[in-house]
Design an enzyme around this catalytic site. Structure first.
Site, PDB file in Angstrom:
ATOM      1  N   CYS A 134     -18.980 -14.059   6.025  1.00 49.02           N
ATOM      2  CA  CYS A 134     -18.247 -15.319   5.996  1.00 49.02           C
ATOM      3  C   CYS A 134     -19.112 -16.382   5.332  1.00 49.02           C
ATOM      4  CB  CYS A 134     -17.891 -15.746   7.413  1.00 49.02           C
ATOM      5  SG  CYS A 134     -17.205 -17.408   7.465  1.00 49.02           S
ATOM      6  N   TYR A 159       0.855  -1.190   0.000  1.00 44.59           N
ATOM      7  CA  TYR A 159       0.000   0.000   0.000  1.00 44.59           C
ATOM      8  C   TYR A 159       0.895   1.245   0.000  1.00 44.59           C
ATOM      9  CZ  TYR A 159      -4.298  -2.634   0.607  1.00 44.59           C
ATOM     10  OH  TYR A 159      -5.363  -3.466   0.392  1.00 44.59           O
ATOM     11  N   ARG A 174      -9.782 -13.794   9.577  1.00 47.78           N
ATOM     12  CA  ARG A 174     -10.954 -14.534   9.105  1.00 47.78           C
ATOM     13  C   ARG A 174     -11.483 -15.534  10.122  1.00 47.78           C
ATOM     14  NH1 ARG A 174      -7.958 -16.634   4.091  1.00 47.78           N
ATOM     15  NH2 ARG A 174      -6.328 -16.562   5.691  1.00 47.78           N
ATOM     16  N   GLU A 212     -30.639 -38.823   5.680  1.00 46.57           N
ATOM     17  CA  GLU A 212     -29.410 -38.870   4.884  1.00 46.57           C
ATOM     18  C   GLU A 212     -29.327 -40.260   4.245  1.00 46.57           C
ATOM     19  OE1 GLU A 212     -26.862 -37.058   3.687  1.00 46.57           O
ATOM     20  OE2 GLU A 212     -26.011 -38.944   2.979  1.00 46.57           O
TER      21      GLU A 212
HETATM   22  C1  LIG Z   1     -12.064  -9.036   4.077  1.00 43.38           C
HETATM   23  C2  LIG Z   1     -10.653  -8.698   4.437  1.00 43.38           C
HETATM   24  C3  LIG Z   1     -10.280  -7.367   4.528  1.00 43.38           C
HETATM   25  C4  LIG Z   1      -8.984  -7.028   4.908  1.00 43.38           C
HETATM   26  N1  LIG Z   1      -8.682  -5.708   5.088  1.00 43.38           N
HETATM   27  C5  LIG Z   1      -7.481  -5.365   5.611  1.00 43.38           C
HETATM   28  C6  LIG Z   1      -7.218  -4.022   5.995  1.00 43.38           C
HETATM   29  O1  LIG Z   1      -8.075  -3.123   5.906  1.00 43.38           O
HETATM   30  N2  LIG Z   1      -5.978  -3.748   6.480  1.00 43.38           N
HETATM   31  C7  LIG Z   1      -5.013  -4.700   6.609  1.00 43.38           C
HETATM   32  O2  LIG Z   1      -3.911  -4.391   7.047  1.00 43.38           O
HETATM   33  N3  LIG Z   1      -5.258  -5.994   6.297  1.00 43.38           N
HETATM   34  C8  LIG Z   1      -6.466  -6.353   5.825  1.00 43.38           C
HETATM   35  N4  LIG Z   1      -6.745  -7.682   5.578  1.00 43.38           N
HETATM   36  C9  LIG Z   1      -5.739  -8.721   5.878  1.00 43.38           C
HETATM   37  C10 LIG Z   1      -5.980  -9.294   7.294  1.00 43.38           C
HETATM   38  O3  LIG Z   1      -5.704  -8.323   8.278  1.00 43.38           O
HETATM   39  C11 LIG Z   1      -5.103 -10.519   7.589  1.00 43.38           C
HETATM   40  O4  LIG Z   1      -3.767 -10.130   7.546  1.00 43.38           O
HETATM   41  C12 LIG Z   1      -5.314 -11.676   6.631  1.00 43.38           C
HETATM   42  O5  LIG Z   1      -6.686 -11.962   6.501  1.00 43.38           O
HETATM   43  C13 LIG Z   1      -4.579 -12.933   7.106  1.00 43.38           C
HETATM   44  O6  LIG Z   1      -4.964 -13.283   8.404  1.00 43.38           O
HETATM   45  P1  LIG Z   1      -6.026 -14.481   8.704  1.00 43.38           P
HETATM   46  O7  LIG Z   1      -5.483 -15.708   8.071  1.00 43.38           O
HETATM   47  O8  LIG Z   1      -6.114 -14.567  10.185  1.00 43.38           O
HETATM   48  O9  LIG Z   1      -7.305 -14.057   8.082  1.00 43.38           O
HETATM   49  C14 LIG Z   1      -8.028  -8.040   5.163  1.00 43.38           C
HETATM   50  C15 LIG Z   1      -8.406  -9.373   5.034  1.00 43.38           C
HETATM   51  C16 LIG Z   1      -9.698  -9.716   4.693  1.00 43.38           C
HETATM   52  C17 LIG Z   1     -10.091 -11.158   4.619  1.00 43.38           C
HETATM   53  S1  SF4 Z   2     -15.426 -16.476   3.881  1.00 40.28           S
HETATM   54 FE1  SF4 Z   2     -15.276 -17.260   5.966  1.00 40.28          FE
HETATM   55  S2  SF4 Z   2     -14.426 -19.290   5.688  1.00 40.28           S
HETATM   56 FE2  SF4 Z   2     -14.022 -18.206   3.783  1.00 40.28          FE
HETATM   57  S3  SF4 Z   2     -12.009 -17.275   4.112  1.00 40.28           S
HETATM   58 FE3  SF4 Z   2     -13.490 -15.744   4.688  1.00 40.28          FE
HETATM   59  S4  SF4 Z   2     -13.701 -16.021   6.884  1.00 40.28           S
HETATM   60 FE4  SF4 Z   2     -12.749 -17.881   6.096  1.00 40.28          FE
END
Ligand SMILES: Cc1cc2nc3c(=O)[nH]c(=O)nc-3n(C[C@H](O)[C@H](O)[C@H](O)COP(=O)(O)O)c2cc1C
Ligand code: SF4
Length: 647
Positions: A367, A179, A325, A417
């Protein structure tokens, strides 16, 4: 358990080591309700109530002076959104949870074209092409002037002051993933000759001035977390050695904690790790930073496996873990770990469909497995005024989610089922070792169904007559989908479903017909078992025949296909089998491909055995794949929403 012990970031004590990672919530922001209105507070509030030590918000602009885009994002360049932050802080604090606001300088060269208003020229450290449309000069960035950069850096000070005055506990600087802030730090994107560019020291000037401005305006003791990628995994981008140097420089600048990930847009399967990445995929990156610094280090990336998160802390590889997530899929993740019930956690499957893609589409971040996420105030499952009996036919994800929702609405649920087990197509889908997330989700559903007060009747194929006789108020047909038959009648031909159910294709040379997601996954799986795989893609495209919505997952799967040594033939359609060859048409020419067996990755079709016969029976509704074969999200949301809407 070390994961659950309190820990400090600067002078702020968190009750445990779990931080909610920042995630964009575009579609949740309501301009008529202060942007971060009731829905946003309910969304974050649910995660705070679920027990995490600190919530990090989505990214928030320190000023939109140079990047007047994405008006749905908060702008702390003025007092307009002060109350929004204050109310959110109150909401989160009510659960003894801390609040960190993620401050961003902006997108720069990674700005999505659809958020750029007409006439606005994107900005960056230097003139750069737009990541998404490099061939579209109108979106090339201009280099910010020295005065503009100075003003932008100063905006961090006033924005952080507003955060502190509004009750936030700290701020996180959005310095990762390529970014704008990262563009200043990276030689590949920063070719300036003023004080902000040149040597790596000078490329740090923007971050240094931003940090100094925060300390001046918000107070020396207001904790600053800096989020950055140890390496970009990109030629010309940051190498680990420089990442280590940056970490040390940031510590010297008085940062309270470092939040470490990796990658950038070009290598997005790192900052947005798909299900194919291993659990805790960036813990080692954090550990390398921890080894050379003495401030707290936050690890992130697929850390929603309690045992992996605990191990990262216990082994001293990180001081805190951030979960993104995993907390969308289950806001009570922490509470369930606390009460030693990890098996009750609804596990994120790394699909990105309900979260990232909903956000990109301008819908509430949600989700696939937990539709109520982002809809906390609008999609409640209220008990029905008049109790109903629900008969569900089929125990895949749609059927089980419908059963869960039915129980929550106070219904009497019976589920038939046909086989001896629940899970439906999640069984074959979870077969390759790199699909363990699906296996976890499948097992979670099976355990969930066992806990629900429902009647599950196995090994029972019902007929339309049986269903009519049962006399339920509502009948939900969740009979799933089945694959079209292969086009060749030959004993050496099997389907991907058969392979994923355990049938081994004959011999060594395997030709796969169809390069959609399943075809690609089966190609990687068979190659890992020593087969020589040729993958025939119908389309002549880079992404093969993949209809997978999420680009992070697609990019990684394509790399896995490449790394597995699979021979890919684009624009190739098998026509017939002749002896030990598949004869295929490739760009208008017939070619012969050696084969011992052929695996058919065909299309799925709804299984509608008795749907016609029941068409006129009141209360009969089809859900999931038997309406239209789709993703797990389609199945779960179909089951959930159908029951939610019952009157
Ligand atoms: C929907 C979504 C939006 C995100 N927005 C940001 C954000 O605004 N700023 C940021 O630094 N990371 C953002 N990320 C990255 C997450 O902070 C995180 O680093 C990434 O999802 C990996 O972590 P996890 O495996 O626990 O999800 C976003 C991720 C997702 C899924
Ligand atoms: S939609 Fe839900 S299950 Fe799929 S990656 Fe995002 S948080 Fe995970």
């Amino acid at each position: 358990m070390e994961l659950l012990k309190p820990g400090c970031i600067g002078n702020v004590e968190l009750k445990n080591r779990i931080i909610m990672a920042p995630m964009g919530i575009r579609g949740l922001c309501d301009p008529d309700d202060g942007y971060w209105g009731k829905r946003v507070r309910a969304y974050y509030g649910a995660r705070a109530a679920g027990g995490c030590g600190m919530i990090t918000t989505e990214m928030v602009f320190v000023s939109q002076a140079v990047e007047p885009v994405a008006k749905e994002l908060l702008d702390l360049g003025n007092d307009k959104h002060f109350q929004a932050v204050r109310q959110l802080a109150e909401t989160v604090h009510a659960y003894n949870c801390k609040l960190s606001i993620q401050l961003t300088a902006g997108f720069g060269r990674v700005i999505p074209p659809y958020v750029v208003p007409d006439g606005v020229v994107p900005v960056s450290a230097s003139e750069n092409t737009n990541y998404f449309v490099p061939d579209y000069p109108a979106l090339n960035t201009r280099a910010l002037t020295t005065e503009e950069v100075e003003a932008l850096a100063q905006s961090f000070g006033s924005a952080a002051r507003r955060c502190r005055e509004a009750g936030a506990d700290c701020v996180e600087l959005h310095g990762h993933e390529g970014y704008l802030m990262d563009q200043f730090m990276t030689g590949l994107w920063n070719r300036r000759t003023d004080k902000y560019g040149g040597s790596r020291e000078k490329r740090l000037t923007f971050a240094r001035e931003a940090i100094q401005a925060i300390k001046r305006d918000a107070g020396e003791d207001f904790p600053i977390i800096y989020r950055f990628g140890l390496t970009h995994y990109l030629e010309g981008g940051r190498e680990e050695e420089e990442g280590i140097w940056i970490a040390q420089q940031l510590e010297a600048l008085g940062i309270a904690a470092l939040h470490v990930d990796a990658g950038c847009y070009e290598t997005s399967w790192w900052p947005h790790p798909p299900q194919y990445q291993k659990p805790g995929c960036m813990v080692e990156h954090a550990a390398k930073v921890k080894a050379v610094t003495s401030i707290p280090v936050i690890a992130v990336g697929r850390l929603h496996y309690p045992e992996v998160a605990q191990q990262a802390i216990a082994e001293g590889k990180a001081d805190f873990i951030a979960i993104g997530r995993g907390l969308l899929a289950d806001p009570e993740w922490v509470a369930k770990v606390q009460r030693n019930a990890p098996e009750e956690i609804r596990p994120c499957i790394g699909c990105h469909e309900g979260c990232l893609w909903q956000m990109i589409a301008g819908e509430p971040t949600s989700c696939s497995l937990n539709p109520i996420c982002g809809h906390e105030t609008v999609w409640q499952l209220r008990p029905l005024q008049k109790k109903k009996s629900i008969l569900i036919i089929g125990g895949g994800p749609a059927g089980i989610e419908a059963a869960r929702a039915g129980v929550e609405r106070g219904c009497e649920v019976t589920l038939f089922e046909a086989s001896s087990r629940l899970g439906g197509n999640l069984w074959p889908a979870s077969m390759p070792p790199f699909k363990k997330d699906i296996a976890r989700y499948r097992d979670y559903l099976i355990r969930l169904a066992a806990r629900l007060p429902i009647d599950c009747i196995f090994n029972t194929s019902v007929t339309a007559e049986d269903i009519k006789k049962f006399g339920a108020d509502v009948v939900l047909l969740a009979t799933g989908a089945t694959m079209e038959p292969p086009p060749f009648d030959d004993p050496r031909v099997v389907t991907t479903v058969q392979v994923l159910n355990g049938t081994e294709p004959r011999g060594t040379k395997v030709v796969i017909m169809g390069a959609g997601v399943t075809g690609c996954e089966v190609a990687v799986y068979l190659a890992s078992k020593g087969k020589l795989v040729t993958l025939c893609a119908r389309q002549d495209l880079d992404e093969l025949d993949m209809d997978m919505v999420d680009h992070n997952n697609r990019f990684m799967l394509l790399r896995m296909v490449r790394d597995a040594g699979v021979m890919v033939l684009r624009g190739t359609i098998p026509l017939r089998i002749e002896g030990n060859h598949v004869v295929a048409e490739r760009k208008g020419v017939e070619i012969k491909i050696d084969m011992d067996s052929l695996v058919f990755a065909g299309r799925m079709f709804p299984r509608t055995t008795f749907h016609k016969e029941l068409a006129n029976l009141p209360g009969v509704i089809s859900i999931g794949d038997c309406v239209k074969p789709g993703t797990i999200m389609d199945a779960v949301w179909g089951g959930f929403n159908t029951v939610r809407e019952l009157q």
